[in-house]
Design a protein around this motif. Structure first.
Motif, PDB file in Angstrom:
ATOM      1  N   ALA A  17      -7.494  51.388  55.880  1.00 19.90           N
ATOM      2  CA  ALA A  17      -7.497  50.326  54.868  1.00 19.90           C
ATOM      3  C   ALA A  17      -7.148  50.905  53.491  1.00 19.90           C
ATOM      4  O   ALA A  17      -6.357  50.314  52.743  1.00 19.90           O
ATOM      5  CB  ALA A  17      -8.855  49.632  54.829  1.00 19.90           C
ATOM      6  N   PHE A  37     -18.919  51.892  67.604  1.00 20.07           N
ATOM      7  CA  PHE A  37     -18.078  52.768  66.780  1.00 20.07           C
ATOM      8  C   PHE A  37     -18.444  54.199  67.152  1.00 20.07           C
ATOM      9  O   PHE A  37     -19.631  54.485  67.335  1.00 20.07           O
ATOM     10  CB  PHE A  37     -18.306  52.512  65.288  1.00 20.07           C
ATOM     11  CG  PHE A  37     -17.352  53.294  64.432  1.00 20.07           C
ATOM     12  CD1 PHE A  37     -16.069  52.829  64.196  1.00 20.07           C
ATOM     13  CD2 PHE A  37     -17.710  54.542  63.928  1.00 20.07           C
ATOM     14  CE1 PHE A  37     -15.177  53.575  63.441  1.00 20.07           C
ATOM     15  CE2 PHE A  37     -16.819  55.278  63.182  1.00 20.07           C
ATOM     16  CZ  PHE A  37     -15.552  54.794  62.937  1.00 20.07           C
ATOM     17  N   LYS A  58     -15.953  39.507  66.154  1.00 20.01           N
ATOM     18  CA  LYS A  58     -15.740  40.940  65.961  1.00 20.01           C
ATOM     19  C   LYS A  58     -14.290  41.384  66.129  1.00 20.01           C
ATOM     20  O   LYS A  58     -14.020  42.576  66.227  1.00 20.01           O
ATOM     21  CB  LYS A  58     -16.620  41.743  66.940  1.00 20.01           C
ATOM     22  CG  LYS A  58     -18.106  41.545  66.708  1.00 20.01           C
ATOM     23  CD  LYS A  58     -18.634  42.437  65.598  1.00 20.01           C
ATOM     24  CE  LYS A  58     -19.742  41.817  64.798  1.00 20.01           C
ATOM     25  NZ  LYS A  58     -21.067  42.157  65.042  1.00 20.01           N
ATOM     26  N   ALA A  59     -13.354  40.443  66.253  1.00 17.52           N
ATOM     27  CA  ALA A  59     -11.959  40.852  66.443  1.00 17.52           C
ATOM     28  C   ALA A  59     -11.005  39.825  65.862  1.00 17.52           C
ATOM     29  O   ALA A  59     -11.345  38.653  65.725  1.00 17.52           O
ATOM     30  CB  ALA A  59     -11.674  41.037  67.931  1.00 17.52           C
ATOM     31  N   ALA A  60      -9.839  40.305  65.493  1.00 11.38           N
ATOM     32  CA  ALA A  60      -8.768  39.412  65.055  1.00 11.38           C
ATOM     33  C   ALA A  60      -7.542  39.795  65.861  1.00 11.38           C
ATOM     34  O   ALA A  60      -7.167  40.961  65.904  1.00 11.38           O
ATOM     35  CB  ALA A  60      -8.508  39.589  63.578  1.00 11.38           C
ATOM     36  N   GLN A 117     -12.584  46.065  56.702  1.00 10.17           N
ATOM     37  CA  GLN A 117     -11.936  47.290  57.171  1.00 10.17           C
ATOM     38  C   GLN A 117     -12.460  47.786  58.516  1.00 10.17           C
ATOM     39  O   GLN A 117     -11.708  48.333  59.298  1.00 10.17           O
ATOM     40  CB  GLN A 117     -12.042  48.391  56.111  1.00 10.17           C
ATOM     41  CG  GLN A 117     -13.423  48.605  55.486  1.00 10.17           C
ATOM     42  CD  GLN A 117     -14.407  49.347  56.349  1.00 10.17           C
ATOM     43  OE1 GLN A 117     -13.993  50.124  57.198  1.00 10.17           O
ATOM     44  NE2 GLN A 117     -15.690  49.125  56.154  1.00 10.17           N
ATOM     45  N   HIS A 118     -13.748  47.586  58.814  1.00  6.59           N
ATOM     46  CA  HIS A 118     -14.273  48.156  60.049  1.00  6.59           C
ATOM     47  C   HIS A 118     -13.734  47.408  61.270  1.00  6.59           C
ATOM     48  O   HIS A 118     -13.818  47.918  62.375  1.00  6.59           O
ATOM     49  CB  HIS A 118     -15.797  48.236  60.046  1.00  6.59           C
ATOM     50  CG  HIS A 118     -16.501  46.923  59.922  1.00  6.59           C
ATOM     51  ND1 HIS A 118     -16.613  46.263  58.726  1.00  6.59           N
ATOM     52  CD2 HIS A 118     -17.113  46.143  60.835  1.00  6.59           C
ATOM     53  CE1 HIS A 118     -17.284  45.139  58.923  1.00  6.59           C
ATOM     54  NE2 HIS A 118     -17.591  45.035  60.190  1.00  6.59           N
ATOM     55  N   ILE A 119     -13.177  46.212  61.063  1.00 13.95           N
ATOM     56  CA  ILE A 119     -12.539  45.499  62.168  1.00 13.95           C
ATOM     57  C   ILE A 119     -11.021  45.493  62.007  1.00 13.95           C
ATOM     58  O   ILE A 119     -10.281  45.862  62.906  1.00 13.95           O
ATOM     59  CB  ILE A 119     -13.078  44.054  62.241  1.00 13.95           C
ATOM     60  CG1 ILE A 119     -14.536  44.099  62.694  1.00 13.95           C
ATOM     61  CG2 ILE A 119     -12.233  43.206  63.189  1.00 13.95           C
ATOM     62  CD1 ILE A 119     -15.219  42.770  62.782  1.00 13.95           C
ATOM     63  N   ARG A 120     -10.563  45.105  60.829  1.00 12.34           N
ATOM     64  CA  ARG A 120      -9.118  44.884  60.648  1.00 12.34           C
ATOM     65  C   ARG A 120      -8.364  46.161  60.275  1.00 12.34           C
ATOM     66  O   ARG A 120      -7.166  46.168  60.208  1.00 12.34           O
ATOM     67  CB  ARG A 120      -8.977  43.820  59.573  1.00 12.34           C
ATOM     68  CG  ARG A 120      -7.789  42.890  59.534  1.00 12.34           C
ATOM     69  CD  ARG A 120      -7.282  42.252  60.761  1.00 12.34           C
ATOM     70  NE  ARG A 120      -7.729  40.923  61.076  1.00 12.34           N
ATOM     71  CZ  ARG A 120      -7.356  39.796  60.488  1.00 12.34           C
ATOM     72  NH1 ARG A 120      -6.519  39.803  59.495  1.00 12.34           N
ATOM     73  NH2 ARG A 120      -7.810  38.650  60.892  1.00 12.34           N
ATOM     74  N   HIS A 143     -12.890  56.440  60.334  1.00  7.92           N
ATOM     75  CA  HIS A 143     -13.537  55.253  59.759  1.00  7.92           C
ATOM     76  C   HIS A 143     -12.477  54.215  59.407  1.00  7.92           C
ATOM     77  O   HIS A 143     -11.380  54.562  58.978  1.00  7.92           O
ATOM     78  CB  HIS A 143     -14.294  55.637  58.481  1.00  7.92           C
ATOM     79  CG  HIS A 143     -15.400  56.608  58.711  1.00  7.92           C
ATOM     80  ND1 HIS A 143     -15.323  57.920  58.324  1.00  7.92           N
ATOM     81  CD2 HIS A 143     -16.591  56.464  59.321  1.00  7.92           C
ATOM     82  CE1 HIS A 143     -16.438  58.535  58.678  1.00  7.92           C
ATOM     83  NE2 HIS A 143     -17.221  57.685  59.286  1.00  7.92           N
ATOM     84  N   GLY A 144     -12.843  52.934  59.529  1.00  6.66           N
ATOM     85  CA  GLY A 144     -11.917  51.852  59.210  1.00  6.66           C
ATOM     86  C   GLY A 144     -11.439  51.890  57.772  1.00  6.66           C
ATOM     87  O   GLY A 144     -10.345  51.417  57.448  1.00  6.66           O
ATOM     88  N   THR A 145     -12.258  52.484  56.904  1.00 11.48           N
ATOM     89  CA  THR A 145     -11.855  52.565  55.505  1.00 11.48           C
ATOM     90  C   THR A 145     -10.611  53.427  55.324  1.00 11.48           C
ATOM     91  O   THR A 145      -9.833  53.187  54.410  1.00 11.48           O
ATOM     92  CB  THR A 145     -12.987  53.170  54.659  1.00 11.48           C
ATOM     93  OG1 THR A 145     -13.468  54.339  55.319  1.00 11.48           O
ATOM     94  CG2 THR A 145     -14.120  52.187  54.471  1.00 11.48           C
TER      95      THR A 145
END
Lengths: 447, 128, 480
Positions: free
Chosen positions: C174, C413, B62-64, A314-317, C169-171
């Protein structure tokens, strides 16, 4: 107090350095307008350790814990070696965060790598992740993973899968269009005929459990073969202690293995923290949820460990991640690793044998009681189903009065099974306790 | 140097069209922005892909990043070598690092793409 | 260090197991058994203890190192919490016990802990009801988004989007996505908060909810938060509060009063429970009264006789999100923490957390760029952009800190700051520690000017140097 080191003098000077000459901490919060201040904040005043402990020990006494547990249902009363607690109490482990800076976290990272290795070796699978919350969320994540891999949206669930996990599965997917079918067990084991009937080219996965919720063991190899022909995956939920003896998900050709790791050194602790483990074929690893540690080297060729394949996370995608999981159950995974290390390769086989021997012994004893029948349509490991001549609840109530938790009443989750009791026996149960249980059961039924 | 015989997209894909077939990859600029490439998710052979549709994913540590097809067509060949050696996309982005070959439709949409000169200008703008 | 498997040898015995005081059972039909024993480690207990003790020394932890990891609230974890959680009267309780007949009467103490914690969290956050079930912050988010979906469903609506600022936050995205929503990302304005004009544009009748962190990941409290909440409610969307940064505002503001409908709190951040090298945490979720019927089963209820019971009969519930009541031992520790500190103590926690962060910021602002310097609370984000021009990036500064005995802050971040270094000191650090950190950061800023090449070698003192992450990802050596 309050774990705040800075004394009044420091605070004044620090405020001064910030440009707050008044010495008033409230200035730090001036951005919060008066209208947005708390309408109430009525909490009791703080207490000393001594007073809090007194209060909590008082609460603890309201829990009846001096019980002899014959209850399992996926959560087992195993012995935890003293060295385990000593090791995981090292604050270098438990006060660290997720190992985002590998050079400052090699202890955690190598432990994760070793844990992943142990899970692979135990389940006979190729690649494991660093942990998920518990066995139920692990099963849900496995189902989602199968849906991603196959691009299909139908899931077939065996009725022998822990009913709590099945409920969790439905909760999580209630806003997604996933087509579920449940296949009731037949004569204790997975119903091949019915699974076959439901299996088709839209099936993403068949979810099985071994031993199943009723305690029966099975060999699902034939189901795997059929699933693979249909392009579906097999997800096997397993009880790790049973893998000291039983056929592994790998040997049954399962694609994803998951389970509840509580039995690997976690106290029961009223439901958690526990440990969801997951392992799969290596070719599926990029579709796996959660963190994964991998080995690599530094500039001098020294071996070290990092979190890898992070583009799944999650922190990247962000919204395209394989899962939303961030914090996991790292310390519980460490517990499991240390547990397996302390029990050891031979000890783990022996542990499984002792559990089964004691369970078989208990089954024989209980089966001799008038009106009590041990369901034996399939072999069992350390848990089995008893048919009683009356309500299981009634028996449980009577035995609780004697300090025995007789088992789990299957009627709680299965219709028409009010008279059935699920009994688990671990290495902690002694011959005396088993005899006491049998005597108490006989008395409860017939006197 | 930007090869003169290719066409380019704003998302930094290149395409070489010959005899109704197109070879697709990512540009030198794209690979340098991504850094060391660790994995390429290749399209499936036989799959039909529309122009600008997501056809592959290229991952670094670190990336997609998604790769969008510069043309519409059917995938007839993928560069399997990238599975074991994704670094070829870094080392040889215009040659050995190709992603796949497509059979291009009549309306492949090639006209809408940039030529080398236009792409070079586009990169200059980006750098400013 | 050598793997534990390489230290193993045949014939070595570990911990002795309880006696087999019954006759052995017959063998299991071999079609059901594994062909070979699992290759688990085989060592003696002293060897196991030494292996893991040596591993532990290769870690930075809060007890041994300053750990200003932004967004993670790495505060001191009181030892007393561990003591209580390990008490036999809680640790040995079987979770299925209350489901048995009479069972709830045998677990009154544990149920009272859950209830007590729920009540305290309600008061701290300004919510009406709490569930303790979510096992981590992200799990709380997923639960929260499921509650949003259940709410709209009950109104006969099916909305499509969750709105999330790009600093989130990425969460957040997601969690929204796996619950079946699409995400609309909202940019950050020049003050470091969600761009309100863009938010207004994105907020239509298809917006199901808005997920916000307040103060946000830049450490900034948005004084217009109530306005945002009112706009969301006007459009029929719910407000979700990501509690990752609650450590900044205890006793100073409450999400419930700010207009939020749902919150999750990160127990392991705010309430002193350890992070465990990545978990376990806990992410209890609080809601306003009108959302209470949707909370997960089971619910702890208090009868008129004062006894606690578990209620499973919740027809509008989103169902089971955990097998039982959450990470109970973690929840128990949080309850202990709250009892130790009390309301006044919690307020002081936030005051000192904000003081420490602002002190660091004021001392560092001449040496590093601080893109959003105003109104920071418990954390702030500096940018190594100035240093990056000399070839020294955020990651290089991070590695240099390791050599100086400091765990690096969060780097790269939030995503909307270039070369971000996100610093959260927490309230449990002394001024001496902060001053030392400042000195080191100033030293590194100087070194970046004078000798940028020196950074390439850091860290030099760790058990390993910089590890090749490309190799790790390409080789995929994931188990031995």
């Amino acid at each position: 107090m309050n774990y705040i080191p800075n004394a009044e003098g420091d605070v004044k000077e620090m405020l001064g350095a910030i440009g707050i000459g008044t010495g008033d901490m409230e200035e730090l919060f001036r951005i919060i307008p008066p209208a947005l201040r708390p309408l109430s904040f009525n909490l009791p005043p703080g207490s000393s350790e001594f007073d809090v402990e007194k209060y909590l020990r008082g609460l603890g006494r309201k829990n009846l814990t001096e019980l002899v547990y014959f209850i399992g249902g996926g959560f087992y009363d195993h012995y935890i070696p003293a060295a385990l607690d000593a090791i995981v109490s090292r604050s270098e482990f438990y006060t660290a965060y997720t190992p985002y800076q590998p050079e400052a976290s090699q202890g955690t990272l190598q432990a994760i790598y070793e844990y992943q290795s142990c899970i692979c070796r135990l389940t006979g699978m190729e690649a494991a992740n660093a942990s998920l919350y518990d066995g139920g969320t692990a099963l849900y994540e496995a189902a989602m993973m199968a849906i991603r891999i196959t691009g299909r949206n139908k899931i077939i669930m065996d009725g022998g899968v822990n009913p709590i996990y099945r409920k969790m599965m439905y909760s999580y997917t209630s806003n997604l269009s996933i087509d579920f079918s449940e296949i009731p067990v037949s004569h204790g084991q997975s119903d091949r005929g019915m699974i076959d009937e439901y299996l088709d080219d839209s099936t993403a996965a068949v979810i099985l459990q071994n031993p199943n919720f009723f305690g029966a063991i099975d060999d699902h190899s034939d189901i795997s073969e059929k699933c693979h022909k249909a392009g579906a995956l097999v997800i096997e939920s397993v009880y790790p202690v049973s893998l000291g003896l039983l056929k592994t998900p790998g040997e049954m050709d399962a694609d994803i293995a998951v389970g509840e790791g509580q039995s690997l050194g976690m106290p029961l602790s009223f439901g958690g923290p526990y440990l969801g483990f997951m392992a799969a074929r290596k070719k599926f690893v990029r579709k796996m949820p959660g963190r994964i540690a991998g080995a690599t080297t530094d500039g001098k060729g020294r071996v070290g460990y990092v979190l890898t394949l992070q583009t799944r996370e999650q922190h990247i995608r962000r919204e395209k991640a394989t899962s939303n999981i961030c914090s996991n159950q790292a310390l519980c995974a460490l517990r499991a690793l240390v547990y397996m290390s302390l029990i050891g390769k031979q000890g783990f086989v022996e542990l499984a044998r002792i559990c089964r021997d004691k369970a078989e012994y208990a089954g024989q004893k209980l089966g001799k009681i008038k009106g009590v029948e041990v369901k034996r349509s399939a072999p069992t490991f350390n848990e089995f189903t008893l048919k009683l001549p009356g309500s299981a609840d009634k028996v449980i109530g009577k035995l609780l009065d004697k300090g025995i938790v007789a088992g789990f009443p299957l009627g709680r989750y299965y219709a028409d099974m009010e008279d059935y009791l699920l009994v688990a026996v671990t290495e902690k149960r002694t011959e005396r306790e088993i005899t006491m249980f049998a005597d108490a059961l006989e008395e409860a039924l017939w006197s | 140097m930007i090869p003169q015989d290719l066409k380019y997209t704003k998302e930094h894909e290149w395409v070489r069209v010959e005899d109704g077939e197109a070879v697709v990859g990512i540009t030198e600029y794209a690979q340098s922005e991504l850094g060391d490439i660790t994995f390429v998710e290749l399209p499936e052979k036989g799959k039909r892909i529309e122009q600008s549709e997501n056809m592959a994913t290229v991952e670094s540590v670190k990336a997609a990043s998604e790769v969008y097809s510069p043309v519409s067509g059917e995938v007839i060949e993928v560069n399997e070598a990238l599975t074991d050696a994704p670094g070829e996309m870094n080392r040889s982005s215009y040659d050995k690092g190709w992603i796949c070959r497509l059979r291009v439709d009549d309306a492949g949409g090639i006209e809408s793409l940039m030529d080398a000169a236009a792409y070079e200008n586009y990169l200059k703008e980006l750098k400013q | 260090m050598e793997l534990i498997f390489r230290r193993s040898g045949p014939g070595k015995e570990g911990v002795r197991l309880p006696a087999r005081d019954c006759p052995p059972a017959g063998a299991i039909d071999p079609r059901y058994t594994r062909t070979e024993a699992a290759e688990l480690p085989g060592l003696s207990e002293p060897e196991v203890v030494r292996h893991f003790t040596r591993l532990s020394r290769m870690n930075f932890g809060v007890d041994s190192h300053f750990y200003p990891l932004g967004s993670c609230t790495m505060k001191y974890n009181p030892k007393f919490l561990e003591k209580i959680a390990n008490l036999e009267c809680f640790a040995s309780l079987h979770p299925l016990q209350p489901q048995l007949v009479k069972g709830a009467t045998l677990t009154q103490g544990a149920l009272e802990v859950i209830n007590g914690l729920e009540r305290a969290l309600c008061e701290i956050s300004g919510m009406d009801e709490f569930t303790t079930h979510p096992m981590a912050g992200a799990h709380g988010e997923l639960t929260g988004v499921m509650l949003i979906a259940a709410y709209h469903k009950s109104k006969g609506e099916r909305r499509k989007y969750i709105l999330i600022p790009d600093s989130g936050h990425g969460t957040n995205p997601a969690s929204a996505a796996i619950a079946g929503y699409e995400v609309r990302s909202i940019t950050t304005d020049e003050n470091g908060v969600m761009d309100i004009a863009e938010f207004e544009k994105a907020l239509d009748r298809e917006a199901a909810g808005v997920m916000l962190t307040c103060p946000n990941t830049l450490g900034i409290f948005n004084p217009r938060i109530k306005e945002i909440a009112d706009m969301a409610h006007e459009a029929g969307a719910l407000m979700y509060y990501d509690g990752a940064n609650l450590n900044a505002i205890m006793g100073k503001a409450r999400p419930g009063d700010l207009g939020f409908d749902i919150v999750h709190l990160n127990i392991h951040k705010t309430f002193g429970t350890p992070h465990g090298g990545g978990g376990p945490g806990a992410g209890p979720v609080g809601v306003k009264e009108y959302l209470a019927p949707f909370l997960p089963v089971s619910r702890v209820i208090k009868g008129t006789d004062g006894a606690f019971a578990l209620d499973y009969d919740r027809p509008f519930s989103i169902g089971y999100i955990a097998p039982f009541y959450g990470n109970f031992a973690v929840l128990l520790k949080a309850y202990v923490y709250i009892l130790l500190l009390g309301g006044e103590g919690l307020r002081r926690v936030s005051e000192h957390a904000v003081l420490n962060a602002n002190y660091l910021k004021s001392r560092l602002e001449h040496h590093y760029d601080i893109p959003y310097a105003e109104n920071c609370m418990h954390e702030f984000v500096i940018s190594a952009a100035r240093q990056a021009e000399r070839g020294v990036h955020a990651i290089d500064i991070a590695k240099a800190l390791i050599d100086r005995g400091i765990h690096p802050p969060t780097v790269y971040f939030p995503l909307n700051v270039k070369e971000a270094i996100m610093i959260e000191p927490t309230e449990t650090e002394s001024r001496e520690t902060l001053d030392r950190f400042i000195d080191v950061m100033i030293e590194l800023a100087g070194l970046a000017e004078k000798d940028p090449a020196a950074f390439r070698e850091f860290p030099k003192t760790a058990p390993v140097g910089r590890l090749d992450e490309v190799k790790a990802a390409r080789d995929m050596d994931l188990c031995a």
